[in-house]
Design a protein around this motif. Structure first.
Motif, PDB file in Angstrom:
ATOM      1  N   ALA A   1      -4.612   4.349  -2.141  1.00 20.28           N
ATOM      2  CA  ALA A   1      -3.493   5.103  -1.579  1.00 20.28           C
ATOM      3  C   ALA A   1      -3.054   6.249  -2.475  1.00 20.28           C
ATOM      4  CB  ALA A   1      -2.303   4.165  -1.318  1.00 20.28           C
ATOM      5  N   THR A   2      -3.442   6.228  -3.739  1.00 18.60           N
ATOM      6  CA  THR A   2      -3.072   7.297  -4.664  1.00 18.60           C
ATOM      7  C   THR A   2      -3.991   8.517  -4.545  1.00 18.60           C
ATOM      8  OG1 THR A   2      -4.449   6.501  -6.503  1.00 18.60           O
ATOM      9  CG2 THR A   2      -2.236   5.543  -6.283  1.00 18.60           C
TER      10      THR A   2
ATOM     11  N   THR B   1       3.331   8.287   5.159  1.00 13.57           N
ATOM     12  CA  THR B   1       2.947   7.247   4.198  1.00 13.57           C
ATOM     13  C   THR B   1       2.607   5.951   4.921  1.00 13.57           C
ATOM     14  OG1 THR B   1       4.316   8.183   2.439  1.00 13.57           O
ATOM     15  CG2 THR B   1       3.786   5.840   2.268  1.00 13.57           C
ATOM     16  N   ARG B   2       3.411   5.601   5.907  1.00 11.38           N
ATOM     17  CA  ARG B   2       3.150   4.380   6.682  1.00 11.38           C
ATOM     18  C   ARG B   2       1.826   4.479   7.428  1.00 11.38           C
ATOM     19  NH1 ARG B   2       6.236   0.151   8.420  1.00 11.38           N
ATOM     20  NH2 ARG B   2       8.017   1.057   7.312  1.00 11.38           N
TER      21      ARG B   2
ATOM     22  N   VAL C   1       0.834  -1.200   0.000  1.00  8.50           N
ATOM     23  CA  VAL C   1       0.000   0.000   0.000  1.00  8.50           C
ATOM     24  C   VAL C   1       0.871   1.253   0.000  1.00  8.50           C
ATOM     25  CG1 VAL C   1      -1.844   1.251   1.186  1.00  8.50           C
ATOM     26  CG2 VAL C   1      -1.847  -1.248   1.186  1.00  8.50           C
ATOM     27  N   MET C   2       1.990   1.196   0.705  1.00 13.25           N
ATOM     28  CA  MET C   2       2.908   2.335   0.730  1.00 13.25           C
ATOM     29  C   MET C   2       3.429   2.653  -0.675  1.00 13.25           C
ATOM     30  SD  MET C   2       5.060   1.623   4.263  1.00 13.25           S
ATOM     31  CE  MET C   2       6.110   3.074   4.095  1.00 13.25           C
ATOM     32  N   VAL C   3       3.650   1.635  -1.474  1.00 16.92           N
ATOM     33  CA  VAL C   3       4.109   1.852  -2.851  1.00 16.92           C
ATOM     34  C   VAL C   3       3.111   2.725  -3.612  1.00 16.92           C
ATOM     35  CG1 VAL C   3       4.474   0.717  -5.079  1.00 16.92           C
ATOM     36  CG2 VAL C   3       5.528  -0.216  -3.022  1.00 16.92           C
TER      37      VAL C   3
END
Length: 273
Positions: free
Chosen positions: A181-182, A142-143, A113-115
């Motif tokens: 996540a984006t 981000t984490r 998900v972080m990616v």
């Protein structure tokens, strides 16, 4: 265990057009895979895209998301023409999942998900290499956001699991979390319930409703007709690359042309019960 089929909850679709495809055509040599297809998607709307195998659904998705450069036609997001470059499309506010799961198998759920989140960070290469204060702040944020999204899709207990060791249905949800996540305004889901059992399919429907209720627009390709007709506000049916019919789930479900497209026509029958 009894599986209860969720029903579409009453809601108002926004008037704002988030995504608009106009006259999209995609040719590969002498083959026309998508032929002059137009579509509008409004804020808070769930649109389904159906059709037999080879109808051009995924090719159309690839044209929308910049993976293919359409031979003809335009794609706009919030009125702005999208460049045919996937990274720029994602940054503009459109995310997608894939028919075949594309996770990083040797990374944890959290790392996957972080990616997806890194398109919203601004640390440059040198800052990242030196792990400066800005990098550390963005990494921590981000984490934190990645964990929030895992909780959101129901994977709060899978944070440290390697993606390849997760159950199939959880991998599908993880891919949705990575897309979210984006920070998209619209998310495109390519067969999100493929290979799922009834319980997993039900959970996915509830998750898509939850995404819709946040105000996001959703476009779904799916072969499970019961799923798509209970999920969507509007449905488009493609056949041999062309738009055959568009309407409400009830209108499309009862259209004899759609029935014929899936199971073949019978000149002696006007309707199939």
């Amino acid at each position: 265990m009894t599986i209860t089929e969720p029903q579409r909850t009453p809601h108002e679709v926004g008037t704002k057009i988030v995504l608009e495809a106009s006259g999209v055509t995609m040719r590969f040599g002498g083959l026309t895979a998508v032929d002059d297809v137009s579509m509008q998607v409004h804020e808070g709307e769930i649109v389904g895209l159906i059709g037999p195998n080879g109808a051009g659904k995924t090719t159309f998705f690839n044209c929308l998301t910049g993976m293919y450069i359409p031979t003809e036609g335009t794609v706009t997001l919030n009125g702005t023409k999208l460049p045919p470059k996937p990274l720029k499309v994602v940054r503009a506010g459109m995310a997608r999942t894939f028919q075949n799961i594309r996770l990083f198998g040797n990374m944890t759920a959290l790392e996957n998900v972080m990616v997806g989140r890194y398109c919203r960070t601004s640390s440059m290469a040198l800052t990242s290499i030196l792990r400066g204060p800005k990098f550390k702040r963005e990494e921590a944020a981000t984490r934190e956001r990645a964990q929030e999204l895992l909780d959101y899709v129901g994977l709060s207990k899978s944070t440290e699991l390697l993606a390849r060791n997760m159950p199939y249905g959880d991998q599908r949800r993880l891919e949705i979390a990575r897309a979210l996540a984006t920070d998209p305004q619209i998310i495109l889901l390519d067969e999100p319930t493929a290979g799922m059992n009834p319980k997993e399919t039900e959970e996915t429907m509830h998750l898509i409703f939850k995404i819709r209720d946040s105000g996001m627009a959703v476009v779904v390709i799916e072969h499970d007709m019961r799923f798509i007709f209970n999920l969507c506000d509007r449905v488009l049916c493609l056949v041999r690359g062309s738009l055959l019919v568009e309407g409400t789930p009830g209108e499309v479900q009862s259209d004899h042309r759609v029935i014929e497209a899936y199971i073949g026509g019978d000149e002696d029958k006007e309707e199939i019960a």
